[in-house]
Design an enzyme around this catalytic site. Structure first.
Site: not given
Length: 417
Positions: A22-23, A92, A116, A121, A304, A396
């Protein structure tokens, strides 16, 4: 709303294939905004976040069609400059459209991700990168508004490596005038995947995989096709699943070179890990040894995987110290693991885990994506049933995790709450 119910005590055995990352898929989908044309993305995971990004591209004027594990994207009609709050708040990673829209159209209006602000941040890194490339950036009614005649090559230095900001800067700089150097760039495999895709579109990028990336801007990019790399975090999660159950699992479709830190730590716990038939076989120990872990930017141990590894250490033989140097407050899974009988105490960004011989099934609540995975892993070895609520988080980032675990012998099912 769904929940996942796990009945513990089953040793996992068999073969599981890892889905696309996904990333890696999300920023590559965003990069299609850099050039008009038709794209085909293969090995794309079927996930909520991927569908959200597809909807984002549609709002911006693209044609998007999902076909099993491939996506076709046609950006010929993309003229919109605004990424609305209704979509950005869901994910995000949506902020990665900022660089492509700005570079192609000279103006971009992208909602701030939920929570945010201008303060300290990660979104600041994205904003400063665009400003360094010559854009005027303002905050208007909760939106980042960036404008420029044409972006100009410059040296961008990140105080700490940021995957998302590195990706945004690479995409924007690909169409900038002159040369851009990104110092202290993120080195994750997903960065290399995006850089490779941009090169196939005609971008001139070198140094990806190191902390110094150089982009020589070009006047125009062109549509291209790509195959998404395997998901190293899903691979790591299934490696831990094999280890925590004392199982014997062959994991295929993964890149072992992307998982070196996790493989090394699992070997320290006593897991037997060997390459076999194009995959990786993981045989779990009878009782895992406690091992200390400190997360770090790639190629270090990934943040992660911190929650999943903590689940394993909860049933290890001694005491493990787990330090997260990436996120100081990424321990929301700890109270839920303690409901299962884990013995963990947290002091700021350090978790001390005293392993126990067994966990006990209970009702727990997922607070985020990786916490969801950790609770399911713990449920695999807990006595009785573990009910994991709010599993929309796990959808997700994991494609049909309950189906894949069931095919390995887990007693696991999904139900409506």
């Amino acid at each position: 709303m769904d929940k996942i119910i796990v009945e513990g005590g089953r040793r996992l055995e068999g073969e599981v294939r890892i889905s696309g990352a996904k990333n890696a898929a999300l920023p590559i989908m965003a990069a299609t905004l850099l050039a008009r044309g038709a794209y085909t993305l293969r090995n794309v995971p079927s996930l909520v976040d991927v569908r959200t990004m597809g909807e984002m591209l549609r709002v911006l004027g693209a044609g998007v069609e999902h076909h099993d594990h491939s996506i076709t994207i046609d950006t010929t009609g993309c003229e919109a400059r605004e990424a609305p709050y209704e979509l950005v708040k869901q994910m995000r990673a949506s902020i990665c459209v900022l660089g492509p829209i700005l570079a192609r159209h000279g103006v971009a209006r992208v909602s701030l991700p939920g929570g945010c602000a201008w303060g300290p941040r990660p979104v600041d890194f994205h904003i400063r990168a665009m400003e360094t490339l010559g854009a005027k950036v303002t905050l208007e009614h909760g939106y980042i508004v960036a404008e420029c005649e044409r972006l100009k090559g410059a040296t961008i230095h990140f105080d700490t490596p940021s995957v998302g900001a590195t990706e945004n800067a690479m995409m924007a700089a690909s169409l900038a005038e002159g040369t851009t150097t990104i110092e202290n760039a993120a080195r994750e495999p997903e960065i290399g995947a995006l850089a490779g895709f941009l090169r196939s579109m005609g971008a001139r990028i070198t140094g990806d995989g190191t902390d110094r990336i150089v982009i020589d801007g070009v006047d125009e990019l062109f549509a291209a096709d790509v195959e998404i790399i395997p998901d190293r975090i899903e691979a790591g999660t299934f490696m831990v699943a094999a280890a925590i159950t004392g199982g014997d699992v062959l994991i295929t479709g993964m890149r072992t070179d992307h998982c070196s830190a996790v493989i090394g730590k699992l070997k320290e716990t006593g897991a037997e890990i060997t390459e076999e038939g194009g995959g990786l076989r993981v045989k779990g120990p009878v009782w895992a040894r406690s091992v200390n872990v400190t997360t770090a930017p790639y190629p270090g141990f990934p943040t992660d995987m911190q929650a999943q590894f903590m689940a394993l250490m909860s049933v290890a033989d001694s005491t493990a110290v787990i330090t997260d140097t990436i996120y100081a407050d990424r321990f929301a899974h700890v109270p839920e693991l303690k409901r299962l009988g884990a013995r963990i105490r947290v002091d700021r960004n350090v978790g001390v885990v005293n392993g126990v011989k067994r966990l006990s099934g209970a009702r727990v609540m997922a607070t985020d994506l990786r916490a969801s995975a950790a609770l399911i892993l713990a449920g695999l070895v807990a006595e009785g049933e573990t009910h994991v609520s709010r599993v929309y988080h796990i959808d997700r980032g994991y494609e049909k995790i309950e189906k894949k675990l069931a095919e390995l012998g887990a007693r696991i099912r999904r139900e409506r709450e």
